[in-house]
Each structure stands twice: as C-alpha cells, then as structure tokens.
Design an enzyme around this catalytic site. Structure first.
Site, mmCIF file in Angstrom:
data_model
loop_
_atom_site.group_PDB
_atom_site.id
_atom_site.type_symbol
_atom_site.label_atom_id
_atom_site.label_comp_id
_atom_site.label_asym_id
_atom_site.label_seq_id
_atom_site.Cartn_x
_atom_site.Cartn_y
_atom_site.Cartn_z
ATOM 1 N N LYS A 1 1.751 15.050 11.162
ATOM 2 C CA LYS A 1 1.682 15.913 9.977
ATOM 3 C C LYS A 1 0.266 16.474 9.915
ATOM 4 O O LYS A 1 -0.629 15.979 10.621
ATOM 5 C CB LYS A 1 2.030 15.135 8.710
ATOM 6 C CG LYS A 1 1.032 14.045 8.339
ATOM 7 C CD LYS A 1 1.374 13.488 6.975
ATOM 8 C CE LYS A 1 0.311 12.510 6.518
ATOM 9 N NZ LYS A 1 0.584 11.954 5.211
ATOM 10 N N GLY B 1 7.701 11.539 11.339
ATOM 11 C CA GLY B 1 7.140 10.656 12.358
ATOM 12 C C GLY B 1 6.062 9.807 11.726
ATOM 13 O O GLY B 1 6.095 9.536 10.528
ATOM 14 N N LEU C 1 -0.588 4.451 0.212
ATOM 15 C CA LEU C 1 -1.396 5.618 0.575
ATOM 16 C C LEU C 1 -0.772 6.392 1.734
ATOM 17 O O LEU C 1 -0.051 5.853 2.566
ATOM 18 C CB LEU C 1 -2.827 5.206 0.923
ATOM 19 C CG LEU C 1 -3.112 4.265 2.092
ATOM 20 C CD1 LEU C 1 -3.091 4.984 3.424
ATOM 21 C CD2 LEU C 1 -4.471 3.622 1.886
ATOM 22 N N ARG C 2 -1.058 7.694 1.715
ATOM 23 C CA ARG C 2 -0.577 8.579 2.775
ATOM 24 C C ARG C 2 -1.740 8.950 3.672
ATOM 25 O O ARG C 2 -2.838 9.193 3.175
ATOM 26 C CB ARG C 2 -0.017 9.888 2.180
ATOM 27 C CG ARG C 2 1.189 9.710 1.310
ATOM 28 C CD ARG C 2 1.338 10.903 0.377
ATOM 29 N NE ARG C 2 0.206 10.998 -0.543
ATOM 30 C CZ ARG C 2 -0.034 12.034 -1.360
ATOM 31 N NH1 ARG C 2 0.774 13.067 -1.360
ATOM 32 N NH2 ARG C 2 -1.072 12.034 -2.167
ATOM 33 N N GLU C 3 -1.494 9.009 4.975
ATOM 34 C CA GLU C 3 -2.539 9.501 5.872
ATOM 35 C C GLU C 3 -2.821 10.955 5.494
ATOM 36 O O GLU C 3 -1.919 11.673 5.072
ATOM 37 C CB GLU C 3 -2.085 9.425 7.330
ATOM 38 C CG GLU C 3 -2.054 8.016 7.832
ATOM 39 C CD GLU C 3 -1.774 7.935 9.320
ATOM 40 O OE1 GLU C 3 -2.126 8.863 10.064
ATOM 41 O OE2 GLU C 3 -1.186 6.922 9.729
ATOM 42 N N LYS D 1 9.015 3.135 11.921
ATOM 43 C CA LYS D 1 8.930 1.676 12.071
ATOM 44 C C LYS D 1 9.521 0.965 10.845
ATOM 45 O O LYS D 1 10.283 0.006 10.976
ATOM 46 C CB LYS D 1 7.462 1.277 12.262
ATOM 47 C CG LYS D 1 7.226 -0.214 12.390
ATOM 48 C CD LYS D 1 5.820 -0.482 12.891
ATOM 49 C CE LYS D 1 4.789 -0.404 11.788
ATOM 50 N NZ LYS D 1 4.767 -1.565 10.899
ATOM 51 N N GLU E 1 0.860 -1.181 0.000
ATOM 52 C CA GLU E 1 0.000 0.000 0.000
ATOM 53 C C GLU E 1 0.899 1.235 0.000
ATOM 54 O O GLU E 1 1.857 1.303 0.737
ATOM 55 C CB GLU E 1 -0.862 -0.046 1.268
ATOM 56 C CG GLU E 1 -1.886 1.038 1.352
ATOM 57 C CD GLU E 1 -2.708 1.115 0.095
ATOM 58 O OE1 GLU E 1 -3.470 0.189 -0.182
ATOM 59 O OE2 GLU E 1 -2.569 2.125 -0.633
ATOM 60 N N CYS F 1 4.550 4.893 10.029
ATOM 61 C CA CYS F 1 5.228 4.164 8.944
ATOM 62 C C CYS F 1 6.740 4.390 8.892
ATOM 63 O O CYS F 1 7.508 3.447 9.057
ATOM 64 C CB CYS F 1 4.602 4.545 7.610
ATOM 65 S SG CYS F 1 2.847 4.188 7.560
HETATM 66 C C1 UGA Z 1 4.123 7.361 4.184
HETATM 67 C C2 UGA Z 1 4.345 7.309 2.672
HETATM 68 O O1 UGA Z 1 4.396 8.651 2.155
HETATM 69 C C3 UGA Z 1 3.233 6.536 1.975
HETATM 70 O O2 UGA Z 1 3.494 6.436 0.581
HETATM 71 C C4 UGA Z 1 3.161 5.129 2.582
HETATM 72 O O3 UGA Z 1 2.104 4.365 2.019
HETATM 73 C C5 UGA Z 1 2.937 5.243 4.081
HETATM 74 O O4 UGA Z 1 4.010 6.021 4.669
HETATM 75 C C6 UGA Z 1 2.932 3.849 4.651
HETATM 76 O O5 UGA Z 1 3.935 3.150 4.547
HETATM 77 O O6 UGA Z 1 1.855 3.395 5.091
HETATM 78 P P1 UGA Z 1 2.569 8.811 5.831
HETATM 79 O O7 UGA Z 1 3.231 8.092 6.963
HETATM 80 O O8 UGA Z 1 1.083 8.960 5.824
HETATM 81 O O9 UGA Z 1 2.918 8.081 4.424
HETATM 82 O O10 UGA Z 1 3.169 10.272 5.815
HETATM 83 P P2 UGA Z 1 4.054 11.164 4.829
HETATM 84 O O11 UGA Z 1 3.202 12.127 4.132
HETATM 85 O O12 UGA Z 1 4.946 10.330 4.007
HETATM 86 O O13 UGA Z 1 4.935 11.972 5.895
HETATM 87 C C7 UGA Z 1 5.803 11.277 6.789
HETATM 88 C C8 UGA Z 1 6.516 12.232 7.707
HETATM 89 O O14 UGA Z 1 7.500 12.966 6.985
HETATM 90 C C9 UGA Z 1 5.611 13.283 8.368
HETATM 91 O O15 UGA Z 1 5.969 13.387 9.737
HETATM 92 C C10 UGA Z 1 5.924 14.562 7.632
HETATM 93 O O16 UGA Z 1 5.724 15.721 8.405
HETATM 94 C C11 UGA Z 1 7.404 14.354 7.319
HETATM 95 N N1 UGA Z 1 7.860 15.158 6.168
HETATM 96 C C12 UGA Z 1 7.373 14.910 4.922
HETATM 97 C C13 UGA Z 1 8.790 16.164 6.369
HETATM 98 O O17 UGA Z 1 9.256 16.391 7.502
HETATM 99 N N2 UGA Z 1 9.222 16.898 5.289
HETATM 100 C C14 UGA Z 1 8.745 16.678 4.042
HETATM 101 O O18 UGA Z 1 9.194 17.385 3.109
HETATM 102 C C15 UGA Z 1 7.803 15.664 3.852
#
Ligand code: UGA
Length: 437
Positions: free
Chosen positions: A321, A258, A151-153, A264, A149, A261
């Site tokens: 986020k 954080g 998808l992003r939260e 971990k 998967e 995903c």
């Molecule tokens: C992430 C991946 O983006 C998804 O593709 C994946 O499916 C998912 O993990 C998973 O394995 O289930 P998610 O954890 O929802 O999705 O969040 P992200 O949008 O990827 O952000 C992750 C973290 O990175 C957040 O804390 C966000 O604030 C941080 N981030 C993101 C930054 O600090 N800087 C950025 O430029 C982008």
C-alpha cells in the site's frame, strides 16, 4: 513505570517509542545483536512517517535503552510487552515459539511481580499459555494482559500516539489498573478504553482485521459484477459509504489486500476457528476473492497484449500500500510473478520499496522513475495507489510507451483524462476505455 519491550520488529519499535513518549522508562530487548547495534547507532530498520522524530525524542529523553541481554533488561521491570514475530506456518496457524521464549525469559529474570502484556497478534487462549509458562518458571506473581495493536503501516506513529481505542483484556483487576496507569495520558485525551477478559481481547483483534479484509473482498467481488454490467464500483462504493452503518473506508476496489497482517491473520483466524470446532467458511471466500483479484489484473494485461512474450510490462507500485516501503505479501509482487511466468519482461517502479526486499522477485528490475520505466513499455499496471502516480503527465507517458495501455489496479486515474490522452484504459470495476476484452 519501568517497562521492557521484547522484540525489535515494527510493532515493538513503535510501541517502545510510544511508551517512552508517555513518560515511562523503556528498555527494548532483542537477541538480534545487529538490529540492537543499529538502533544504538541511531539507525532505524524501516521507513515510517514521523518515526525518526519520535526515535530522536526517545533517545534524547534518557528514558529509552536498548539491550540484547535479558539479565540486564528484565530485572527491575514492572511490565513486559511481548512484541515478537508470530510467522505463519503452512497450516495457517502462527508459530508461537518466540512468544513462549519471551515468556520464559520474563519468568527467568523477573525480580518482582509483573504484568506481562501480549502485544503480538496471537490466537485466542494464548494468554493462558503465557500464564502457564510464567507459573512454571518463577515464584513471582504474574498477571497476563492482551493489549492488541491497531496501528496501520504508513500512519503507525499517528495511530500509536493518538489511538481511537485502547483494548486491554485480562482477568486481573490489578493488571487493569496498571494498564490504565500506563495509558492514562491517552485516556485523558479521549481514547476509549475497553476493559475485557483476555480471550475477548484476543478475539477482537482478529475480528477487526478479518472484517476489514471482508470489506475489501466484498468490494472486489462487487467490482467484477460492475465491470460485467458496465457499472462503476467507485460510485457504488460512494453510495454505500454514505450510509453510516456501512462507511466508505475499505471499499476501494483493486488488486487486493496484502501486507504482513491481513493475509497472515486471516489464515490464523481460519485455523483457530477450525481448532475450536467452527469452520468460518466466510473467511475462506474472502481469501479466494483476494487471490482472484490478482489473477484478474493479470488477465486484463494478457487480454490487452495477447502474447506476453517479447512484451514489456511496467508495474507502478510494489509496496502493499502507499506510505510504506514494505513489500511483504504485496499483490504487486504476485502480479509480477504471474507476468514473468507468462513470459513478459517486467520492470517494477516504486518511490520507496527497496529492491532487496522483493520476496522471491529479487531479479525484478526496479526503478524509482516512472517515466524512465515507461520508455518502450507495452503496458503500465498500477498496483499501489501512490499519490504521485495519480499526478503523472499522461501525454508524456503516451509518447514514451511502445503501446498506450494502462491497467489500473487501484483506480488512481480519472478515466476520462486517460482516455483523452489516447490510452486504452482498463480500470477496476469501472467501464474500460478503448478496448473491449
Ligand atoms: C492492518 C489494520 O488496518 C490495522 O488496524 C492493524 O493494526 C494492522 O493491520 C495489524 O494487524 O498490524 P495494515 O496491514 O498496515 O493495517 O494495512 P491496511 O491499511 O489495513 O491495508 C491492508 C491492505 O488492504 C493493503 O494492501 C491495502 O492496499 C488494502 N486495501 C485497503 C484495499 O485493497 N482496499 C481498501 O479499500 C483498503
């Protein structure tokens, strides 16, 4: 197609509703009786934009059912999606007991040959293990497919309904055919379908998350250099991002990544690589830089306030986020913990986070109203880039606060406007205004 989705977590629910939208008959199975009862009563376990609508659609379609009983949910199913949790062990390796239990249930209750799909993020070679469990349990024939998967939260519904890619890894051509049938409407509308072997798909999922985390840590390390040199990391990221080989996404410097995903999955991928005989040292560094990002924000608060005892600090944003109520592994909570340990009085503010879900910080005072939180505070720390924070009335905040100090861990403010409003402004990777540390 009759599909059973095992696990009522985040991915399980979104997957089930998506499969239902694609026209399949879906039963959601979980032994968490309370959660199943909530779903039966129309109560969703978490907030996600657009999920309520998709849920309602599924419930009224007559194609969606919920069950806590495997003897009711599994017989007759053609395909089982395993979407159970894989929590991290202290070694970093994921605990796969729930995956094994799910495979055992499918093996026990299957009444026909089936495709068993691993949707949970799992280490490479898990498909082989699932195959082994199924083979021991049942005389039916099973094909195991890895279908990670992406998808992003915060935009899970959109990502799930309109994926930019569908990845299926299996060593069975028949399973590939069935998976293509499941996703046919999406493939016909342009989603790219990657057909690989199981190990490649399992590895690809880890590679994607590890690479995105690497981008975040790269820009955070770069931010430290920019700060030291008087440069601006936002401008540098824009320039880098204009090169299509690099891309602008995931180059926002801040207090680090954080969520449920990245932390971990990185730990799992590091452990997995080591198990396979390769020390993926680059990933160790990604994690170290991420830890450092939290420490650096705390240092800035300390530098601006000197003694933290008798000081009140407001954290704007507690979720990992924006766009979610999820605070799991949130950098904001790590900042809160450090500040409390150093003697500060900390108030958390967030438009969505629920006070009950603050992992180890349940005592934190939490409010929704940033102005109420700011009254009498000595410092504001932006931890989550909620759009409403960028639109705050700076003059009003300035009047309310005991000291006009903003540490911007997400670069949400325009530096000139904050400085103009009379604040000492300490952004991330950009020149500070009003106070040299
Ligand atoms: C992430 C991946 O983006 C998804 O593709 C994946 O499916 C998912 O993990 C998973 O394995 O289930 P998610 O954890 O929802 O999705 O969040 P992200 O949008 O990827 O952000 C992750 C973290 O990175 C957040 O804390 C966000 O604030 C941080 N981030 C993101 C930054 O600090 N800087 C950025 O430029 C982008």
């Amino acid at each position: 197609m009759r599909i059973v989705v095992i696990g009522v977590g985040y991915v399980g629910l979104v997957t089930a509703l998506t499969l239902c939208r694609l026209g399949h008959d879906v039963v959601r199975l979980d032994d968490d009786v309370a959660k199943i009862a909530d779903l039966r009563h129309g109560r969703l376990p978490f907030f996600e934009e657009g999920l309520d609508h998709l849920f309602e659609e599924g419930c009224t379609s007559g194609r969606l059912r919920f069950s806590e009983d495997p003897s009711d949910a599994i017989p007759g199913a053609d395909v089982a999606f395993i979407c159970v949790g894989t929590p991290g062990r202290p070694t970093g390796e994921p605990n796969l007991v729930a995956v094994e239990n799910a495979a055992n249930l499918v093996g026990k209750w299957a009444t026909r040959d089936m495709v068993v799909v691993e949707k949970s993020t799992v280490p490479v070679q898990t498909a082989e293990r699932i195959q082994m469990v199924l083979g021991r349990r049942s005389a039916h024939r099973f094909a195991v497919a890895s279908n990670p998967e992406f998808l992003r939260e915060g935009c899970a519904v959109e990502d799930s309904l309109f994926p930019n890619r569908i990845l299926v890894g299996t060593n069975s051509s028949q399973a590939h055919e069935i998976m293509r049938r499941i996703y046919r409407p999406m493939i016909e509308s342009g989603a790219r379908y990657f057909a690989t072997d199981a190990a490649t798909a399992e590895l690809a999922k880890h590679a994607c998350n590890a690479f995105l985390a690497l981008k975040v840590s790269f820009v955070n390390a770069l931010g430290r250099v920019c700060e030291a040199a008087g440069g601006d990391v936002v401008a540098v990221a824009d320039i880098m991002g204009a090169d299509p080989r690099i891309g602008r996404e995931f180059l926002d410097a801040g207090v680090g990544f954080g969520g449920s995903c990245f932390p971990k999955d990185l730990a799992a991928f590091r452990a997995e690589s080591l198990r396979l005989g390769y020390r993926f040292g680059l990933l160790d560094e990604v994690v170290r830089i991420n830890d450092e990002a939290v420490g650096w924000v705390v240092e800035k608060v300390r530098g601006a306030l000197w003694n933290l005892e008798e000081k009140r600090v407001v954290l704007l944003g507690l979720t990992f986020k924006p766009g979610t109520d999820d605070t799991r592994e949130s950098p904001a909570l790590r900042v809160a913990r450090s500040l409390v340990e150093a003697g500060a009085r900390v108030t958390g503010c967030d438009p969505k986070a629920s006070a009950g879900a603050l992992e180890g910080m349940e005592d934190l005072a939490v409010t929704r109203d940033p102005y109420a939180a700011a009254a009498g505070a000595h410092c504001l720390v932006i931890c989550t880039a909620w759009p409403e924070y960028a639109a705050l009335d700076l003059a009003r905040l300035r009047e309310l606060m005991a000291l006009p100090i903003v540490v911007d861990g997400r670069n949400v403010f325009d530096p000139a406007s904050v400085a103009e409003a009379g604040f000492t402004y300490l952004p991330t990777g950009r020149p500070a205004h009003g106070l040299a540390l």
